[in-house]
Design an enzyme around this catalytic site. Structure first.
Site, mmCIF file in Angstrom:
data_model
loop_
_atom_site.group_PDB
_atom_site.id
_atom_site.type_symbol
_atom_site.label_atom_id
_atom_site.label_comp_id
_atom_site.label_asym_id
_atom_site.label_seq_id
_atom_site.Cartn_x
_atom_site.Cartn_y
_atom_site.Cartn_z
ATOM 1 N N GLN A 149 0.843 -1.202 0.000
ATOM 2 C CA GLN A 149 0.000 0.000 0.000
ATOM 3 C C GLN A 149 0.872 1.244 0.000
ATOM 4 O OE1 GLN A 149 -3.259 -0.221 -0.207
ATOM 5 N NE2 GLN A 149 -3.767 1.896 0.045
ATOM 6 N N PHE A 150 1.301 1.686 -1.179
ATOM 7 C CA PHE A 150 2.193 2.847 -1.249
ATOM 8 C C PHE A 150 1.531 4.105 -0.709
ATOM 9 C CE2 PHE A 150 -0.101 3.596 -5.157
ATOM 10 C CZ PHE A 150 -0.094 4.981 -5.298
ATOM 11 N N THR A 151 0.206 4.159 -0.720
ATOM 12 C CA THR A 151 -0.487 5.374 -0.274
ATOM 13 C C THR A 151 -0.332 5.642 1.219
ATOM 14 O OG1 THR A 151 -2.598 4.239 0.025
ATOM 15 C CG2 THR A 151 -2.165 5.206 -2.146
#
Length: 146
Positions: free
Chosen positions: A79-81
């Site tokens: 989950q890069f966010t």
């Protein structure tokens, strides 16, 4: 590394209508974000923390339990966010998120280390447009940073 950890009674991730990972709880759904200075050592540290963190329902003596205590499953999803920054303006920036070629091997390392510890781990698909469905048990959510 940063993780959002949710205690779940069930969770699954689908890509293009296909279920690519699913668990039945009690267990943990873990969103993992990677930043530029993360290392395999940090991935190992996060894996140990996730495996032993006492977030699951208490035993008969009232002591909360960990995945290692119950052999509870984990669903780990990149989950890069988690490294998005929305402090300025109306559009988040992703500058603190590590690029895919850096992040993917480190998320894979978290998963590999969990499995080496004896965990049953399901995953999402790195870089894919994923749909995550879960039943948050509690609700119970914590943020873990290493």
């Amino acid at each position: 590394m940063r993780a959002v950890v949710q205690r779940v009674s069930e969770a699954r991730v689908t890509v293009a209508g296909e279920t690519v990972g699913a668990i039945e709880g009690p267990g943990l759904c873990v969103l993992v974000g990677v930043t530029h200075d993360d290392t395999p050592a940090k991935a190992a540290q996060l894996a140990r923390k996730l495996w032993t963190l006492r977030l699951l329902p208490a035993d008969a003596d009232g002591v909360e339990q960990s995945c290692s205590d119950l052999a509870a499953p984990l669903l780990v999803i990149s989950q890069f966010t988690l490294y998005g920054d929305a402090r300025k303006g109306r559009r988040p920036t992703w500058n603190a998120a590590a690029p895919g070629p850096v992040a993917e091997p480190l998320v894979d390392e978290v998963v590999a280390r969990l499995r080496a510890l004896g965990a049953k781990v399901e995953t999402g698909r790195f870089g894919a447009d994923m749909r995550v469905a879960l039943v948050n048990d509690g609700p119970f959510t914590v943020v873990v940073e290493v």
